[in-house]
Design an enzyme around this catalytic site. Structure first.
Site, PDB file in Angstrom:
ATOM      1  CE  LYS A  99      43.427  50.215  31.999  1.00  0.00           C
ATOM      2  NZ  LYS A  99      43.197  48.995  31.400  1.00  0.00           N
ATOM      3  CD  GLU A 123      43.392  51.664  18.628  1.00  0.00           C
ATOM      4  OE1 GLU A 123      43.456  52.512  17.692  1.00  0.00           O
ATOM      5  OE2 GLU A 123      42.507  51.650  19.371  1.00  0.00           O
ATOM      6  CB  VAL A 126      40.327  52.747  24.547  1.00  0.00           C
ATOM      7  CG1 VAL A 126      39.141  52.849  24.571  1.00  0.00           C
ATOM      8  CG2 VAL A 126      40.999  54.027  25.167  1.00  0.00           C
ATOM      9  N   GLY A 128      41.701  47.181  24.766  1.00  0.00           N
ATOM     10  CA  GLY A 128      42.428  46.099  24.455  1.00  0.00           C
ATOM     11  C   GLY A 128      42.723  45.981  22.773  1.00  0.00           C
ATOM     12  CD  GLU A 184      44.204  44.441  37.874  1.00  0.00           C
ATOM     13  OE1 GLU A 184      45.369  44.296  38.280  1.00  0.00           O
ATOM     14  OE2 GLU A 184      44.277  44.359  36.387  1.00  0.00           O
ATOM     15  CG  ASP A 195      39.501  50.240  33.483  1.00  0.00           C
ATOM     16  OD1 ASP A 195      40.676  50.293  33.148  1.00  0.00           O
ATOM     17  OD2 ASP A 195      38.815  49.588  32.576  1.00  0.00           O
ATOM     18  CE  LYS A 199      40.129  50.314  29.509  1.00  0.00           C
ATOM     19  NZ  LYS A 199      39.522  49.043  29.837  1.00  0.00           N
ATOM     20  N   GLY A 297      44.431  41.346  28.207  1.00  0.00           N
ATOM     21  CA  GLY A 297      45.174  40.176  28.096  1.00  0.00           C
ATOM     22  C   GLY A 297      46.293  40.258  27.249  1.00  0.00           C
TER      23      GLY A 297
HETATM   24  N1  LIG Z   1      46.671  43.636  31.245  1.00  0.00           N
HETATM   25  C1  LIG Z   1      45.727  44.138  30.587  1.00  0.00           C
HETATM   26  O1  LIG Z   1      45.101  42.906  29.759  1.00  0.00           O
HETATM   27  C2  LIG Z   1      45.908  45.601  30.011  1.00  0.00           C
HETATM   28  C3  LIG Z   1      44.947  45.986  28.951  1.00  0.00           C
HETATM   29  C4  LIG Z   1      45.207  47.395  28.495  1.00  0.00           C
HETATM   30  C5  LIG Z   1      45.918  48.188  29.062  1.00  0.00           C
HETATM   31  N2  LIG Z   1      46.724  47.656  30.363  1.00  0.00           N
HETATM   32  C6  LIG Z   1      47.535  48.709  30.693  1.00  0.00           C
HETATM   33  O2  LIG Z   1      48.824  48.297  30.443  1.00  0.00           O
HETATM   34  C7  LIG Z   1      49.749  48.627  31.483  1.00  0.00           C
HETATM   35  C8  LIG Z   1      50.366  47.434  31.928  1.00  0.00           C
HETATM   36  O3  LIG Z   1      49.522  46.475  32.622  1.00  0.00           O
HETATM   37  P1  LIG Z   1      49.854  44.887  32.784  1.00  0.00           P
HETATM   38  O4  LIG Z   1      49.017  44.199  32.925  1.00  0.00           O
HETATM   39  O5  LIG Z   1      50.903  44.383  31.783  1.00  0.00           O
HETATM   40  O6  LIG Z   1      50.628  45.234  34.193  1.00  0.00           O
HETATM   41  P2  LIG Z   1      51.521  44.185  35.098  1.00  0.00           P
HETATM   42  O7  LIG Z   1      51.198  42.601  34.616  1.00  0.00           O
HETATM   43  O8  LIG Z   1      51.387  44.233  36.536  1.00  0.00           O
HETATM   44  O9  LIG Z   1      52.945  44.575  34.768  1.00  0.00           O
HETATM   45  C9  LIG Z   1      53.447  45.642  35.099  1.00  0.00           C
HETATM   46  C10 LIG Z   1      55.017  45.817  34.816  1.00  0.00           C
HETATM   47  O10 LIG Z   1      55.547  47.022  34.856  1.00  0.00           O
HETATM   48  C11 LIG Z   1      56.671  46.976  35.708  1.00  0.00           C
HETATM   49  N3  LIG Z   1      56.988  48.280  36.449  1.00  0.00           N
HETATM   50  C12 LIG Z   1      56.213  48.727  37.206  1.00  0.00           C
HETATM   51  N4  LIG Z   1      56.787  49.869  37.477  1.00  0.00           N
HETATM   52  C13 LIG Z   1      57.969  50.125  37.013  1.00  0.00           C
HETATM   53  C14 LIG Z   1      58.907  51.278  36.826  1.00  0.00           C
HETATM   54  N5  LIG Z   1      58.931  52.159  37.714  1.00  0.00           N
HETATM   55  N6  LIG Z   1      60.041  50.800  36.086  1.00  0.00           N
HETATM   56  C15 LIG Z   1      59.865  49.894  35.211  1.00  0.00           C
HETATM   57  N7  LIG Z   1      59.179  48.840  35.256  1.00  0.00           N
HETATM   58  C16 LIG Z   1      58.170  48.979  36.133  1.00  0.00           C
HETATM   59  C17 LIG Z   1      56.754  45.826  36.523  1.00  0.00           C
HETATM   60  O11 LIG Z   1      57.951  45.441  36.854  1.00  0.00           O
HETATM   61  P3  LIG Z   1      58.091  44.081  37.480  1.00  0.00           P
HETATM   62  O12 LIG Z   1      57.931  42.899  36.551  1.00  0.00           O
HETATM   63  O13 LIG Z   1      59.382  44.173  37.965  1.00  0.00           O
HETATM   64  O14 LIG Z   1      57.184  43.928  38.680  1.00  0.00           O
HETATM   65  C18 LIG Z   1      55.880  44.924  35.491  1.00  0.00           C
HETATM   66  O15 LIG Z   1      56.942  44.254  34.650  1.00  0.00           O
HETATM   67  C19 LIG Z   1      48.772  49.310  32.550  1.00  0.00           C
HETATM   68  O16 LIG Z   1      48.631  50.671  32.449  1.00  0.00           O
HETATM   69  C20 LIG Z   1      47.531  48.675  32.367  1.00  0.00           C
HETATM   70  O17 LIG Z   1      46.252  49.564  32.621  1.00  0.00           O
HETATM   71  C21 LIG Z   1      46.642  46.610  30.519  1.00  0.00           C
END
Ligand SMILES: NC(=O)c1ccc[n+]([C@@H]2O[C@H](COP(=O)([O-])OP(=O)(O)OC[C@H]3O[C@@H](n4cnc5c(N)ncnc54)[C@H](OP(=O)(O)O)[C@@H]3O)[C@@H](O)[C@H]2O)c1
Length: 417
Positions: A99, A123, A126, A128, A184, A195, A199, A297
């Site tokens: 986002k 999708e 915004v 989840g 976080e 954040d 959205k 999640g």
């Molecule tokens: N968590 C949620 O519930 C949620 C909900 C909605 C949207 N989002 C969005 O979804 C995205 C991911 O969130 P997340 O919570 O899954 O993050 P996360 O748990 O911190 O995981 C991030 C992943 O990205 C990888 N990464 C970072 N830089 C990279 C690069 N340059 N090349 C390849 N891989 C790379 C990391 O690699 P390593 O494993 O090697 O560190 C890790 O596997 C974010 O944009 C977040 O805002 C998250």
């Protein structure tokens, strides 16, 4: 490409969302989806899959033309933009959850799709698992929307819920949210309402056809909230929620605000607790609708990514239908709202009242030694003092929706006459 054509997926990012998506695909082989390659960042990190599954160079996935769809779920907005824009320049199909990247670069990314014929769906970015982007873009593509509002951030909502359930203070509720994995380690983006602002900016493109500048949208967070504020809300029969509000005024202008709000039981958002998100759509002909679900999640967000991947297989593209409406809805700050303002130090609050042009008599002392005040405040004043309010830990909530500020309303009435 029909509904069941096998798809080879390149997955960039294998954290919370990447693993959630991978697991959902693994559990449903009948979907004919194969996560063919996975890119991550850190070679030495332990993984739940053998090392042979991973590359540490996302560019290899961009170069691999046997991949039908790229899923971008990394936590680095600048790198995500580089990867997604490169994929769109190749005319590829991409699903992303980022986002922060989208809010900053949406016009450019939409333009790249038009120029090179690629497709990007988002999708998961915004709320989840709640299918709000597609609902606005596809279902309400041609229906005017009076308002779109909601709780778009599960972390701050979790903190607020725990504060009102337990009477605990902000620091304790935040520490608990972090322990539970709902906030976080650096809570600034969530608690400061940055954040949910991203959205709101994304939804404005679909609900109103307007690409808002992120920094033009006022966002106030909950970093300054205390048990006194929760008690005030409870005494009014209300709860404090961080509400993102978009609305179209009768004069065609768009309003966008992301701030704490006192919400009563008449609002569906009143019952949205903990890490849940909720969205209220107020459509001109359909009337009000309410969507509620998990805003974050691995599985909930992975489920939204899956829906995008399947939609990409069917050839779905966002329409941004309201973008062609003329004149384009312009953002206005010429608003006024009923504000509740508080600070643990009455002296500080006395000064804040002068910033916000509230009378000194509005100040009320609390038993704990702090103070609060209520009264009408111009959004322009909140905008002008937003950095000082944040830096000084002042808590501001609005009671109800913003209205057109009196001088603006008079000027417009004069023009009409
Ligand atoms: N968590 C949620 O519930 C949620 C909900 C909605 C949207 N989002 C969005 O979804 C995205 C991911 O969130 P997340 O919570 O899954 O993050 P996360 O748990 O911190 O995981 C991030 C992943 O990205 C990888 N990464 C970072 N830089 C990279 C690069 N340059 N090349 C390849 N891989 C790379 C990391 O690699 P390593 O494993 O090697 O560190 C890790 O596997 C974010 O944009 C977040 O805002 C998250």
């Amino acid at each position: 490409m029909n509904e069941n054509t096998p798809l080879r997926i390149g997955l960039i990012g294998f954290g919370c969302v990447g693993q959630g998506f991978y697991d959902i695909v693994r559990q449903q082989p009948e979907l004919n989806l194969v996560v063919a390659r996975i890119a991550v960042k850190t070679p030495e990190k332990p993984r739940p899959l053998p090392a042979a599954h991973f590359t540490y160079h996302a560019d290899e996935l961009l170069a691999d033309t046997t991949l039908d769809v790229l899923v971008e779920v990394i936590d680095d907005a600048a790198e995500a933009f580089r990867l997604v824009s490169a994929a769109l320049r190749q005319g590829r199909r991409v699903a992303t959850a980022n986002k922060a990247m989208l809010a900053q670069h949406l016009p450019e990314l939409v333009q790249l799709q038009a120029q090179f014929g690629g497709t990007m769906l988002y999708e998961a970015a915004v709320c989840g698992s709640i299918p709000v982007v597609r609902t606005l873009d596809q279902y309400f593509s041609h229906e005017p929307l009076r308002a779109v509002s909601g709780i778009f951030n599960g972390s701050s909502n979790y903190v607020l819920t725990r504060m009102s359930e337990e009477g605990s203070d902000y620091a304790a509720a935040l520490a608990e949210a972090q322990l539970q994995g709902f906030a976080e380690t650096d809570p600034a983006l969530d608690m400061g309402a940055f954040d949910p602002r991203s959205k709101a900016v994304i939804l404005a493109a679909h609900a109103y056809g307007t690409f808002l500048e992120t920094d033009a949208v006022l966002n106030l967070g909950i970093e300054g909230i205390s048990a006194v504020d929760i008690a005030y809300a409870t005494a009014q029969g209300q709860k404090i929620k961080v509400v993102a509000s978009l609305s179209r005024l009768p004069n065609g202008h768009l309003t966008a605000l992301v701030t704490p709000q006192l919400v009563g039981p008449e609002s569906p958002l009143y019952g949205v607790e903990r890490e849940f998100n909720g969205v209220v759509l107020d459509a001109a002909f359909a009337g009000k609708q309410f969507l509620q679900g998990r805003g974050a999640g691995g599985h909930p967000t992975g489920s939204a990514v899956l829906a995008d991947v399947l939609a990409l297989r069917r050839g779905l593209r966002y329409q941004y239908a309201k973008q062609s409406a003329r004149p384009e809805a312009q953002l206005t700050q010429g608003l006024e709202l009923d504000a509740y303002v508080s600070h643990p130090d009455a002296g500080v609050l006395r000064e804040v009242l002068t910033w916000l042009e509230l009378p000194a008599e509005a100040l009320r002392l609390t038993e704990a030694g702090g103070a609060y005040a209520t009264g009408p405040v111009a959004v322009q004043q909140l905008w002008a003092w937003r950095q000082e309010l944040r830096a000084n830990g002042v808590f501001v909530a609005r009671a109800g929706e913003a209205r057109v500020a009196a001088p603006v309303a008079e000027a417009e009435a004069a023009v009409r006459a």
